[in-house]
Motif scaffolding. Structure first.
Motif, mmCIF file in Angstrom:
data_model
loop_
_atom_site.group_PDB
_atom_site.id
_atom_site.type_symbol
_atom_site.label_atom_id
_atom_site.label_comp_id
_atom_site.label_asym_id
_atom_site.label_seq_id
_atom_site.Cartn_x
_atom_site.Cartn_y
_atom_site.Cartn_z
ATOM 1 N N ASP A 27 23.256 -51.829 -17.335
ATOM 2 C CA ASP A 27 22.944 -52.524 -18.575
ATOM 3 C C ASP A 27 24.020 -52.261 -19.616
ATOM 4 O OD1 ASP A 27 20.134 -52.519 -20.932
ATOM 5 O OD2 ASP A 27 21.807 -53.907 -20.609
ATOM 6 N N THR A 28 25.159 -52.923 -19.445
ATOM 7 C CA THR A 28 26.298 -52.682 -20.334
ATOM 8 C C THR A 28 26.105 -53.273 -21.729
ATOM 9 O OG1 THR A 28 27.426 -54.626 -19.473
ATOM 10 C CG2 THR A 28 27.919 -52.508 -18.407
ATOM 11 N N THR A 29 25.038 -54.038 -21.920
ATOM 12 C CA THR A 29 24.794 -54.608 -23.243
ATOM 13 C C THR A 29 24.502 -53.546 -24.288
ATOM 14 O OG1 THR A 29 22.435 -54.923 -22.792
ATOM 15 C CG2 THR A 29 23.915 -56.759 -22.258
ATOM 16 N N ILE A 30 24.117 -52.351 -23.828
ATOM 17 C CA ILE A 30 23.775 -51.301 -24.783
ATOM 18 C C ILE A 30 24.969 -50.416 -25.138
ATOM 19 C CG2 ILE A 30 21.371 -51.259 -24.062
ATOM 20 C CD1 ILE A 30 21.948 -48.774 -22.431
ATOM 21 N N ILE A 31 26.071 -50.626 -24.487
ATOM 22 C CA ILE A 31 27.258 -49.818 -24.761
ATOM 23 C C ILE A 31 27.888 -50.251 -26.082
ATOM 24 C CG2 ILE A 31 29.577 -49.185 -23.998
ATOM 25 C CD1 ILE A 31 28.662 -49.641 -21.119
ATOM 26 N N ARG A 32 28.218 -49.290 -26.919
ATOM 27 C CA ARG A 32 28.922 -49.566 -28.163
ATOM 28 C C ARG A 32 30.375 -49.095 -28.103
ATOM 29 N NH1 ARG A 32 25.760 -49.661 -32.675
ATOM 30 N NH2 ARG A 32 27.657 -50.293 -33.801
ATOM 31 N N ALA A 33 30.644 -48.065 -27.316
ATOM 32 C CA ALA A 33 32.016 -47.560 -27.226
ATOM 33 C C ALA A 33 32.227 -46.842 -25.900
ATOM 34 C CB ALA A 33 32.322 -46.615 -28.383
ATOM 35 N N MET A 34 33.478 -46.797 -25.498
ATOM 36 C CA MET A 34 33.895 -46.037 -24.318
ATOM 37 C C MET A 34 34.851 -44.953 -24.774
ATOM 38 S SD MET A 34 32.418 -47.551 -21.750
ATOM 39 C CE MET A 34 33.349 -47.055 -20.299
ATOM 40 N N GLY A 35 34.610 -43.758 -24.322
ATOM 41 C CA GLY A 35 35.468 -42.650 -24.695
ATOM 42 C C GLY A 35 36.185 -42.078 -23.487
ATOM 43 N N TRP A 36 37.309 -41.443 -23.771
ATOM 44 C CA TRP A 36 38.074 -40.753 -22.735
ATOM 45 C C TRP A 36 38.237 -39.291 -23.141
ATOM 46 C CZ3 TRP A 36 39.830 -42.796 -18.114
ATOM 47 C CH2 TRP A 36 39.730 -44.189 -17.967
ATOM 48 N N PHE A 37 38.019 -38.432 -22.174
ATOM 49 C CA PHE A 37 38.158 -36.993 -22.371
ATOM 50 C C PHE A 37 38.967 -36.444 -21.212
ATOM 51 C CE2 PHE A 37 34.929 -36.184 -25.696
ATOM 52 C CZ PHE A 37 34.286 -37.407 -25.709
ATOM 53 N N ARG A 38 39.465 -35.234 -21.365
ATOM 54 C CA ARG A 38 40.118 -34.560 -20.257
ATOM 55 C C ARG A 38 39.766 -33.082 -20.293
ATOM 56 N NH1 ARG A 38 46.501 -34.944 -22.123
ATOM 57 N NH2 ARG A 38 46.350 -33.551 -23.939
ATOM 58 N N GLN A 39 39.842 -32.490 -19.121
ATOM 59 C CA GLN A 39 39.454 -31.087 -19.017
ATOM 60 C C GLN A 39 40.342 -30.372 -18.024
ATOM 61 O OE1 GLN A 39 35.335 -30.419 -17.947
ATOM 62 N NE2 GLN A 39 35.358 -28.415 -18.953
ATOM 63 N N VAL A 40 40.850 -29.245 -18.461
ATOM 64 C CA VAL A 40 41.585 -28.332 -17.601
ATOM 65 C C VAL A 40 40.593 -27.268 -17.146
ATOM 66 C CG1 VAL A 40 43.438 -26.646 -17.469
ATOM 67 C CG2 VAL A 40 43.743 -28.748 -18.812
ATOM 68 N N PRO A 41 40.563 -26.931 -15.870
ATOM 69 C CA PRO A 41 39.619 -25.902 -15.396
ATOM 70 C C PRO A 41 39.692 -24.642 -16.234
ATOM 71 C CG PRO A 41 40.672 -26.964 -13.548
ATOM 72 C CD PRO A 41 41.351 -27.508 -14.775
ATOM 73 N N GLY A 42 38.527 -24.187 -16.660
ATOM 74 C CA GLY A 42 38.458 -22.983 -17.464
ATOM 75 C C GLY A 42 38.558 -23.221 -18.951
ATOM 76 N N LYS A 43 38.794 -24.479 -19.330
ATOM 77 C CA LYS A 43 38.882 -24.813 -20.752
ATOM 78 C C LYS A 43 37.835 -25.859 -21.104
ATOM 79 C CE LYS A 43 43.772 -23.673 -21.333
ATOM 80 N NZ LYS A 43 45.086 -24.142 -21.866
ATOM 81 N N SER A 44 37.601 -26.025 -22.389
ATOM 82 C CA SER A 44 36.618 -27.001 -22.837
ATOM 83 C C SER A 44 37.161 -28.420 -22.709
ATOM 84 C CB SER A 44 36.222 -26.719 -24.288
ATOM 85 O OG SER A 44 37.362 -26.762 -25.120
ATOM 86 N N ARG A 45 36.261 -29.370 -22.669
ATOM 87 C CA ARG A 45 36.645 -30.766 -22.539
ATOM 88 C C ARG A 45 37.241 -31.266 -23.857
ATOM 89 N NH1 ARG A 45 32.463 -34.220 -19.083
ATOM 90 N NH2 ARG A 45 32.963 -32.434 -17.742
ATOM 91 N N GLU A 46 38.347 -31.964 -23.751
ATOM 92 C CA GLU A 46 39.090 -32.408 -24.929
ATOM 93 C C GLU A 46 38.975 -33.911 -25.126
ATOM 94 O OE1 GLU A 46 43.290 -32.019 -24.404
ATOM 95 O OE2 GLU A 46 43.798 -32.663 -26.437
ATOM 96 N N PHE A 47 38.664 -34.332 -26.322
ATOM 97 C CA PHE A 47 38.606 -35.753 -26.654
ATOM 98 C C PHE A 47 40.017 -36.330 -26.693
ATOM 99 C CE2 PHE A 47 37.181 -39.586 -28.598
ATOM 100 C CZ PHE A 47 38.044 -39.886 -29.634
ATOM 101 N N ILE A 48 40.192 -37.493 -26.050
ATOM 102 C CA ILE A 48 41.469 -38.195 -26.076
ATOM 103 C C ILE A 48 41.397 -39.378 -27.033
ATOM 104 C CG2 ILE A 48 43.081 -39.587 -24.750
ATOM 105 C CD1 ILE A 48 42.286 -37.947 -22.288
ATOM 106 N N GLY A 49 40.384 -40.187 -26.879
ATOM 107 C CA GLY A 49 40.245 -41.358 -27.730
ATOM 108 C C GLY A 49 39.027 -42.162 -27.345
ATOM 109 N N ASP A 50 38.691 -43.134 -28.167
ATOM 110 C CA ASP A 50 37.610 -44.036 -27.825
ATOM 111 C C ASP A 50 37.934 -45.447 -28.286
ATOM 112 O OD1 ASP A 50 35.268 -42.941 -30.418
ATOM 113 O OD2 ASP A 50 37.112 -44.072 -30.551
ATOM 114 N N ILE A 51 37.203 -46.397 -27.716
ATOM 115 C CA ILE A 51 37.448 -47.800 -28.031
ATOM 116 C C ILE A 51 36.119 -48.519 -28.127
ATOM 117 C CG2 ILE A 51 37.799 -48.347 -25.568
ATOM 118 C CD1 ILE A 51 39.873 -50.461 -26.551
ATOM 119 N N GLY A 52 35.973 -49.337 -29.135
ATOM 120 C CA GLY A 52 34.742 -50.083 -29.307
ATOM 121 C C GLY A 52 34.550 -51.113 -28.210
ATOM 122 N N TRP A 53 33.370 -51.153 -27.649
ATOM 123 C CA TRP A 53 33.092 -52.059 -26.536
ATOM 124 C C TRP A 53 33.193 -53.514 -26.983
ATOM 125 C CZ3 TRP A 53 32.569 -51.526 -21.452
ATOM 126 C CH2 TRP A 53 31.914 -52.516 -20.705
#
Length: 123
Positions: A27-53
């Motif tokens: 049900d993609t009609t409910i999506i407002r944005a898509m985000g991208w994150f990255r994670q190095v093992p042993g570290k916290s997940r890092e925000f890269i960016g997002d884009i409005g759907w």
């Protein structure tokens, strides 16, 4: 419900480019944005960016703003992360996620996550 799945990861050399894809289903009609994150093992997940759907409005973290870009095709239900001038420090597992919020840099605001796709950058 929504499902998202990333693809396009792999091994590259420093200075190369790579484009990751993220396909949304359900049900993609409910999506407002898509985000991208990255994670190095042993570290916290890092925000890269997002884009409005629906809007295509983008936000980027300062660490990648000049090298990475986001795009989206709502008809194809696909978002892309274009990564240029890759550096060894960009080595990580890259995740895309979908949210009902208009935008957010906080992973807790994202309801649906992909499994991640690894990107390895060698010098």
């Amino acid at each position: 419900q929504v499902q998202v799945a990333e693809s396009g990861g792999g091994s590259v050399q420093a200075g190369d480019s790579r484009k990751l894809s993220c396909v949304a289903s359900g049900d993609t009609t409910i999506i407002r944005a898509m985000g991208w994150f990255r994670q190095v093992p042993g570290k916290s997940r890092e925000f890269i960016g997002d884009i409005g759907w629906n809007t295509g409005t983008t936000h980027y973290s300062k660490s990648v703003k000049d090298r990475f870009s986001l795009s989206i095709d709502k008809g194809q239900r696909t978002a892309w992360l274009q990564m240029n001038s890759l550096q060894v420090e960009d080595t990580a597992i890259y995740f895309c996620a979908a949210t009902v919020h208009s935008f957010s840099s906080f992973q807790l605001d994202y309801q649906w996550w992909g499994q991640g796709t690894p990107v390895t950058v060698s010098s």
